[in-house]
Scaffold this motif. Structure first.
Motif, PDB file in Angstrom:
ATOM      1  N   VAL A 195       0.799  -1.221   0.000  1.00  0.00           N
ATOM      2  CA  VAL A 195       0.000   0.000   0.000  1.00  0.00           C
ATOM      3  C   VAL A 195       0.835   1.275   0.000  1.00  0.00           C
ATOM      4  CG1 VAL A 195      -2.037  -1.069   1.018  1.00  0.00           C
ATOM      5  CG2 VAL A 195      -0.328  -0.010   2.509  1.00  0.00           C
ATOM      6  N   VAL A 196       2.151   1.164   0.181  1.00  0.00           N
ATOM      7  CA  VAL A 196       2.937   2.414   0.208  1.00  0.00           C
ATOM      8  C   VAL A 196       3.924   2.545  -0.943  1.00  0.00           C
ATOM      9  CG1 VAL A 196       2.769   2.582   2.723  1.00  0.00           C
ATOM     10  CG2 VAL A 196       4.806   1.549   1.681  1.00  0.00           C
ATOM     11  N   THR A 197       4.132   1.438  -1.662  1.00  0.00           N
ATOM     12  CA  THR A 197       5.224   1.435  -2.633  1.00  0.00           C
ATOM     13  C   THR A 197       5.078   2.522  -3.699  1.00  0.00           C
ATOM     14  OG1 THR A 197       6.593  -0.002  -3.982  1.00  0.00           O
ATOM     15  CG2 THR A 197       4.231  -0.307  -4.179  1.00  0.00           C
ATOM     16  N   SER A 198       3.821   2.880  -4.039  1.00  0.00           N
ATOM     17  CA  SER A 198       3.643   3.846  -5.128  1.00  0.00           C
ATOM     18  C   SER A 198       3.827   5.286  -4.684  1.00  0.00           C
ATOM     19  CB  SER A 198       2.255   3.667  -5.734  1.00  0.00           C
ATOM     20  OG  SER A 198       1.284   3.892  -4.725  1.00  0.00           O
ATOM     21  N   TRP A 199       3.822   5.530  -3.382  1.00  0.00           N
ATOM     22  CA  TRP A 199       3.851   6.940  -2.991  1.00  0.00           C
ATOM     23  C   TRP A 199       4.817   7.283  -1.869  1.00  0.00           C
ATOM     24  CZ3 TRP A 199       1.360   8.130   1.846  1.00  0.00           C
ATOM     25  CH2 TRP A 199       0.734   7.020   2.441  1.00  0.00           C
ATOM     26  N   ALA A 201       8.823   7.019  -0.271  1.00  0.00           N
ATOM     27  CA  ALA A 201      10.187   6.847  -0.789  1.00  0.00           C
ATOM     28  C   ALA A 201      10.738   5.456  -0.480  1.00  0.00           C
ATOM     29  CB  ALA A 201      11.101   7.912  -0.189  1.00  0.00           C
ATOM     30  N   SER A 202      10.342   4.894   0.660  1.00  0.00           N
ATOM     31  CA  SER A 202      10.802   3.548   0.982  1.00  0.00           C
ATOM     32  C   SER A 202       9.785   2.930   1.918  1.00  0.00           C
ATOM     33  CB  SER A 202      12.168   3.576   1.655  1.00  0.00           C
ATOM     34  OG  SER A 202      12.027   3.889   3.027  1.00  0.00           O
ATOM     35  N   SER A 203       9.941   1.658   2.186  1.00  0.00           N
ATOM     36  CA  SER A 203       9.007   1.048   3.136  1.00  0.00           C
ATOM     37  C   SER A 203       9.688   0.805   4.470  1.00  0.00           C
ATOM     38  CB  SER A 203       8.401  -0.228   2.553  1.00  0.00           C
ATOM     39  OG  SER A 203       9.369  -0.962   1.861  1.00  0.00           O
ATOM     40  N   ARG A 204      10.709   1.617   4.792  1.00  0.00           N
ATOM     41  CA  ARG A 204      11.296   1.546   6.128  1.00  0.00           C
ATOM     42  C   ARG A 204      10.242   1.997   7.137  1.00  0.00           C
ATOM     43  NH1 ARG A 204      15.485   5.455   6.280  1.00  0.00           N
ATOM     44  NH2 ARG A 204      15.678   4.865   8.472  1.00  0.00           N
ATOM     45  N   LEU A 205      10.305   1.374   8.317  1.00  0.00           N
ATOM     46  CA  LEU A 205       9.265   1.615   9.305  1.00  0.00           C
ATOM     47  C   LEU A 205       9.101   3.113   9.611  1.00  0.00           C
ATOM     48  CD1 LEU A 205       7.150   0.362  11.131  1.00  0.00           C
ATOM     49  CD2 LEU A 205       8.892   0.072  12.889  1.00  0.00           C
ATOM     50  N   ARG A 210       5.565   7.888   9.389  1.00  0.00           N
ATOM     51  CA  ARG A 210       5.328   9.277   9.048  1.00  0.00           C
ATOM     52  C   ARG A 210       4.258   9.404   7.978  1.00  0.00           C
ATOM     53  NH1 ARG A 210      10.788  11.376   9.156  1.00  0.00           N
ATOM     54  NH2 ARG A 210      10.956  10.252   7.202  1.00  0.00           N
ATOM     55  N   GLY A 211       4.414   8.625   6.907  1.00  0.00           N
ATOM     56  CA  GLY A 211       3.552   8.788   5.742  1.00  0.00           C
ATOM     57  C   GLY A 211       2.187   8.161   5.892  1.00  0.00           C
ATOM     58  N   LEU A 212       2.140   6.963   6.463  1.00  0.00           N
ATOM     59  CA  LEU A 212       0.880   6.235   6.513  1.00  0.00           C
ATOM     60  C   LEU A 212       0.146   6.482   7.819  1.00  0.00           C
ATOM     61  CD1 LEU A 212      -0.788   4.094   4.917  1.00  0.00           C
ATOM     62  CD2 LEU A 212       0.344   2.355   6.297  1.00  0.00           C
ATOM     63  N   LEU A 213       0.897   6.538   8.934  1.00  0.00           N
ATOM     64  CA  LEU A 213       0.255   6.668  10.243  1.00  0.00           C
ATOM     65  C   LEU A 213       0.239   8.110  10.738  1.00  0.00           C
ATOM     66  CD1 LEU A 213       1.887   3.569  12.007  1.00  0.00           C
ATOM     67  CD2 LEU A 213      -0.230   3.656  10.677  1.00  0.00           C
TER      68      LEU A 213
END
Lengths: 416, 768
Positions: A195-199, A201-205, A210-213
């Motif tokens: 769910v985050v790969t497209s928007w 920069a990385s999927s680091r926690l 920051r981005g999702l939560l």
């Protein structure tokens, strides 16, 4: 002439001097006395930690209650939809995160801090175990194993390839059985990445938080510095921020619970609506593949509001693809026509339409028309982009289709 | 014409026999067998019988016996004597008795392990039992690795993979290590010098891990014939092993022919090209349709051989496709295809580097032609063993090049035919190697206080040192790894020289034509040097010392360059010294500083000095072990009286000894270097240093000290045999480099120090 050259033992130059030529840096200072870590641990102990045993063989335990949502609120469908293993039994779920002396795989990387959040029905308890020095590993791992024992699920972030293998390795070195780690394991990395790969920069926690939560860390120590803090404790007996490392580790598991709940609402609830359109499209693709076509179509429908015409076209095409597989050819046609409207130059859409007309709707003239349009579209593209326009051999495939259609319709149309 | 007739014809041909220094015939030998021991598992026995093995050769039966007694062994029998059964038998027997038993096979190269697998697979298949054998190397797909780790009964790997891929991850290999019953180390003699010193440490680590898991594998090692198998095994394996060398395998009649190409320039001691001569000798065999294998020492030579062989085939009106080359750098599929072609007879001749020297299955060939001495007696026997396996007549021809080693061997075939003087030498306690592996070992398992790594008494001091450097930390009574690195990554096991300069030809784009160590680079690749490569001239445009790259360009000029090297030896630490006639010999540790200072341009032919230039390169410092030989100062005056020159003589001796020494050390000429000093500040007299190029040394210096008299003898013989007038590359080096009095002085010095010259006429006069 040969004075002083009689047989001597090879120690004229000391071993240290000889070793020095193979070592890049000189030692900071000579330190042969044993390192006392007691003073450096004071701040950590003052935080209400509890000793299990004593130095050097003991370890530290930090415990606190935490309030968590009821597990009953988590939809049982979530695990399958997110591609996670299902919990087994009624035992607590254990959210887990570790801090290590480095990122290397192999036996030499020490795991020195483990946070374990036990999530039972209606109650939560966060326990952290800290290894004051490696001699305490046996005590440390026995305690950690006991904490995980009986868990019906372990939840982690990248634990499959990072935390758990390192834990198993060090447990084996301490001759502590690692069976407790072999139960069901929900690694949140993959469902998150989808769910985050497209928007992001990385999927680091940290990025996901920051981005999702929408969380920001207030601690002053980046996780990447944890190994150095620990090495300082071990090699110099200095405290260069142990409390911050413990706090970082604590925050990790707490945030993991939030991530878990958010993912659940995204995969099973309506939280997906808050995602960017592109992420919704990615999620729809995953869910459709897992057989949740209705939900996927709903997500795709939501993408129609996007200002990005290309994205809209992709959503229509994806919807058409699944509708066609479901046998709903007319709806599929509608989606493809909508895609063409969103992206009039869309070559793929025309090809899809041509196939749909030829094979499903048996409308040969429209199939022919669509193929011709695709072919001329391709030629126009090539005029712009040279030979690089379109896929290799695509024009051949289209020509082939065109001829076949003409044969089936009874000769080239132009000759009628 | 068959092979026998062809040999008869060669014997009659003066053009051939004129150049033959020795034609040695080894008579055929029958097999010596014993019955299978009663304890042999009937399934294993049936499988072997089905493959035509009805009895065991002596050494095979002995191997089983030793294994059953729980004794480590090293099997020393020739090529193609059925050595692999010596380990496959006990291993399979153990696996049949206990399905948990595990074995680890170690081969020096990947290609070789492939081959061993085939034989093992065949036996297991015939037994219809569930014994899983896997190769684990760099090519093993990630998906297969998990299965191999948990369920492989026999795991076949190489030292590099063991070092980097298995030991640091031993907790993933619990099944293997807990149940490891056998450790098989094939081609033991291959593990020598720097590589061997590394491998000895990798084995120390392996056995240390086994101990952690409570296993103690039995070791079965195999080696080609070397002078010190027991001693080498003990140093390499860290345990003493019984030598099992009573070969029971049969052998066909075999001709060993020593061939020295004719001299074309007597003055310079130049002989006809070894490559052309080898290819020419192959022609009659090709014509008769007899299969030939040719060995060349480098890839380039192999390609040249191939070219000439293809020409021969064309002129014989045969398909040039039936001649192939085989060397490293070819793809595995291509190699397999060539191996099959040889076995099935489609390929008539193959030109190969030593890649085919090891036990890769190419069936029985009839003729082996070696274009140049393989570097060691062991390798030469292995190459010669490629022709003629167990039955029938076969021929091996050694064609000598002009190199001193080749010339020595060709004039002294007894060196080769009598019991070998070659010793495999390693020094597992070389400090830099030991330190690297001590780190790896600490990464793998914490060290306990007082624990020794290998038999090094310095372990605890080194652990303390690493602790001070924050690589380890001490906790309780143990040392734990505390760095964030993966130490195995930093160890390069195969390269002898730590750093090399890469030579890039910029004439047409960017082509790497070779590389050389830093020491040589100072002399040969400084800016404006004329660098010679394969007889071609290149101008060095730029030497990028930081990137270690030299950019060169093809030129044709009428001069060559000669650089002056200033060498300084310091911090001499003498381990042992002993008086010898007219001087003293010693070995110890040296610090060596070298700096290229200037160069001269010298006209070809006339040797006129055309100019000079400065060289701006940093000093190189190097710590290593060295052997040195000091002569009495008084000899200088005496030599002058004889019309000789000390400087020339020392230069000549340095060249000569440097070239002859590898004969006894199983070393490559590049592993040793020599420096003559007319007056060494350390010893006070004229001194010749022969030192180990690997930092810290791997044991050559000590051995040279012991061998001093033998070396002198070999050097004196080489001088006597060499037909040149004043020196050539085959003895003291060309007189241009070493001086016109070099050969005469070197000969006189050798005669004097070996007690052949009593005293000089002038001295007698003075005394009178």
């Amino acid at each position: 002439m040969m004075e002083g050259m009689a047989k001597r033992s090879p120690t004229v130059r000391s071993l240290r001097d000889r070793l020095a030529q193979f070592t890049a840096s000189p030692p900071p200072d000579r330190r042969t006395e044993k390192i006392d870590r007691r003073a450096a641990l004071e701040a950590l102990v003052a935080r209400g930690t509890q000793w299990m045993g004593s130095l050097p063989e003991g370890c530290l335990r930090i415990e606190e209650p935490v309030s968590l949502p009821a597990r009953a609120e988590v939809s049982t469908a979530f695990f399958a939809r997110a591609g996670l293993e299902d919990p087994r039994g009624d035992g607590p779920w254990v959210v887990l995160d570790t801090e290590t002396t480095g990122l290397e795989s192999g036996t030499g990387t020490v795991v020195f801090l483990v946070a374990l959040l036990r999530w039972s029905d209606g109650e939560g308890r966060l326990v952290q175990y800290f290894l004051p020095e490696p001699a305490g590993e046996s005590c440390f791992w026995t305690a950690v194993a006991r904490e995980v024992e009986g868990a019906s699920l372990v939840i982690s972030y990248n634990g499959k390839s990072f935390d758990l293998p390192r834990m198993r390795t060090r447990m084996r070195l301490s001759r502590i059985g690692a069976e407790a780690l072999e139960g069901p394991h929900a690694d949140l990395l993959h469902p998150t990445r989808r769910v985050v790969t497209s928007w992001l920069a990385s999927s680091r926690l940290i990025e996901v938080e920051r981005g999702l939560l929408g969380l920001r860390r207030t601690e002053d120590l980046p996780g990447s510095q944890a190994p150095e803090v620990y090495r300082s404790l071990q090699t110099e007996g200095r405290d260069r921020g142990l409390c911050a490392v413990v706090e970082h580790n604590r925050a990790d598991v707490l945030h993991l619970v939030e991530l878990f709940c958010r993912l659940e609402r995204i995969y099973c609830g309506s939280a997906w609506r808050d995602l960017p359109a592109e992420a919704r499209l990615d999620l729809a693709r995953v869910l459709a593949r897992r057989g949740e076509v209705d939900d996927a179509l709903e997500m795709l429908t939501s993408v129609r509001g996007s200002e990005d015409a290309k994205l809209r076209a992709r959503a229509h095409r994806l919807a058409a693809h699944h509708l066609r597989r479901a046998g709903e050819h007319a709806r599929a046609e509608g989606e493809l026509l909508a895609a063409l409207e969103a992206e009039p130059a869309g070559l793929d859409t025309r090809v899809q339409l041509a196939k749909l007309y030829e094979h499903r709707l048996k409308d040969l003239p429209r199939a022919h028309e669509m193929t011709r349009a695709a072919l001329s579209g391709l030629h126009r593209q090539r005029e712009w982009a040279g030979a690089s326009g379109g896929r290799v051999g695509e024009d051949q495939a289209l020509l082939h289709r065109l001829r076949r259609l003409e044969r089936r319709m009874g000769g080239p149309r132009g000759e009628h | 014409m068959n092979l026998q007739q062809l040999l008869g014809h060669l014997r009659e041909s003066p053009g051939f026999t004129r150049n033959v220094t020795r034609w040695h015939t080894l008579e055929a030998q029958g097999p010596r067998c014993v019955a299978f021991p009663a304890s042999t598992d009937p399934r294993l026995r049936r499988a072997l019988e089905a493959r035509g093995v009805e009895k065991l050769y002596l050494h095979q039966a002995r191997a089983l016996e030793l294994a059953s007694e729980g004794r480590d062994q090293v099997v020393v029998t020739p090529t193609a004597s059925g050595k692999t059964l010596c380990y496959n038998l006990p291993v399979l027997q153990a696996c049949l008795e206990d399905s948990e038993a595990r074995a680890l096979y170690l081969f020096p190269t990947k290609a070789l392990s492939q081959d061993q697998m085939n034989e093992l697979h065949g036996l297991i298949e015939a037994m219809e039992v569930d014994i899983k054998t896997y190769t684990f190397d760099g090519d093993t797909p990630a998906a297969a690795r998990r299965t191999i780790r948990s369920s492989g009964h026999v795991v076949v790997t190489n030292p590099d993979m063991l070092h980097q891929g298995i030991l640091p991850h031993h907790t993933a290999w619990v099944k293997l290590f807990e149940n490891l019953r056998f450790l098989v180390v094939d081609e033991l003699h291959h593990y020598r010098g720097v590589f061997g010193s590394h491998v000895a440490n990798v084995l120390r680590r392996l056995l240390r891990i086994c101990e952690f898991y409570g296993s103690r594998p039995l070791i079965i090692a195999c080696s080609a014939t070397i002078a010190n198998p027991a001693d080498h095994a003990a140093r390499l394996l860290g345990r003493s092993a019984v030598v099992n060398d009573e070969n029971g395998a049969p052998r066909g009649r075999k001709h060993l022919i020593f061939y020295n190409p004719p001299v074309v320039n007597a003055e310079l001691g130049i002989r006809r090209s070894v490559i052309k001569e080898a290819a020419r000798l192959a022609r009659p065999f090709l014509e008769t349709g007899v299969q030939v294998i040719l060995f060349g020492r480098s890839r380039v030579r192999v390609e040249l051989l191939l070219t000439y062989l293809k020409d021969s085939m064309r002129s014989l009106k045969r398909s040039a496709d039936r001649v192939r080359a085989y060397r490293g750098g070819y793809l595995p599929r291509e190699r397999r295809e060539i191996e099959r072609g040889l076995r099935e007879g489609e390929i008539l001749a193959v030109a190969s580097t030593n890649a085919l020297e090891l036990g890769i299955d190419i069936g029985q060939l009839d003729v082996c032609i070696m274009a140049g001495y393989a570097g060691t007696v062991a390798s030469t026997w292995q190459q010669a063993g490629r022709a003629g396996r167990r039955r029938g007549e076969s021929v091996a021809i050694l064609v000598a090049s002009s190199a001193p080693l080749d010339q020595y061997i060709i004039e002294h075939p007894e060196f080769f035919l009598e019991s070998t003087p070659e010793q495999a030498i390693i020094d597992p306690d070389n400090l830099s190697i030991l330190l690297s592996h001590l780190k790896c070992a600490a990464f793998e398992l914490p060290f306990a206080e007082g624990e020794r790594f290998g038999d090094s008494s310095a372990t605890s001091e080194m652990l303390d040192y690493l602790t001070e450097h924050r690589v380890l930390s001490r906790s309780g009574d143990r040392y734990h790894w505390m760095a964030d690195t993966y130490p195995a990554e930093d160890v390069s096991m195969r390269s002898a020289v730590i750093e090399n300069v890469v030579i890039v030809d910029t004439s047409r784009g960017r082509e790497v034509i070779g590389e050389t160590d830093l020491l040589s680079a100072q002399l040969l690749l400084h800016e404006d040097a004329i660098y010679l490569h394969q007889g071609r001239q290149y101008h060095v445009d730029q030497l990028d010392w930081d990137r270690k790259e030299a950019y060169v360009r093809r030129v044709q000029v009428n001069y060559y360059t000669d650089a002056q090297l200033k060498s300084e030896i310091h911090a001499l630490d003498c381990f042992e010294s002993q008086a010898v006639a007219h001087g003293e010999k010693a070995h110890g540790e040296i610090g060596l500083i070298t700096k290229a200072t200037m160069f001269k341009k010298i006209k070809l032919g006339t040797h006129e000095n055309l100019g000079a230039g400065r060289i701006h390169l940093p000093e190189l410092e190097h710590h290593t072990t060295s052997f040195w030989w000091t002569l009495d100062e008084s000899l200088d005056e005496r030599m002058r009286g004889e019309g000789l020159n000390l400087g020339d003589g020392l230069k000549g001796l340095a060249h000569l000894l440097g070239q002859v020494a590898p004969l006894f050390l199983m070393a490559d000429p590049g592993d040793l270097r020599s420096i003559p000093m007319v007056r060494s500040p350390q010893t006070g007299g004229p001194t010749l240093f022969l030192y180990d190029t690997y930092p810290g040394g791997v044991g050559f210096a000590r051995r040279l000290f012991d061998l001093h008299a033998v070396l002198q003898e070999a050097a004196a013989q080489r001088l006597r045999d060499c037909a040149c007038a004043h020196g050539c590359p085959s003895c003291v080096g060309s007189s241009l480099e070493a001086g016109s009095l070099s050969k005469a002085t070197a000969a006189w010095l050798l005669a004097l120090t070996r007690g052949e010259v009593e005293s000089s006429p002038r001295e007698r006069m003075q005394r009178g």
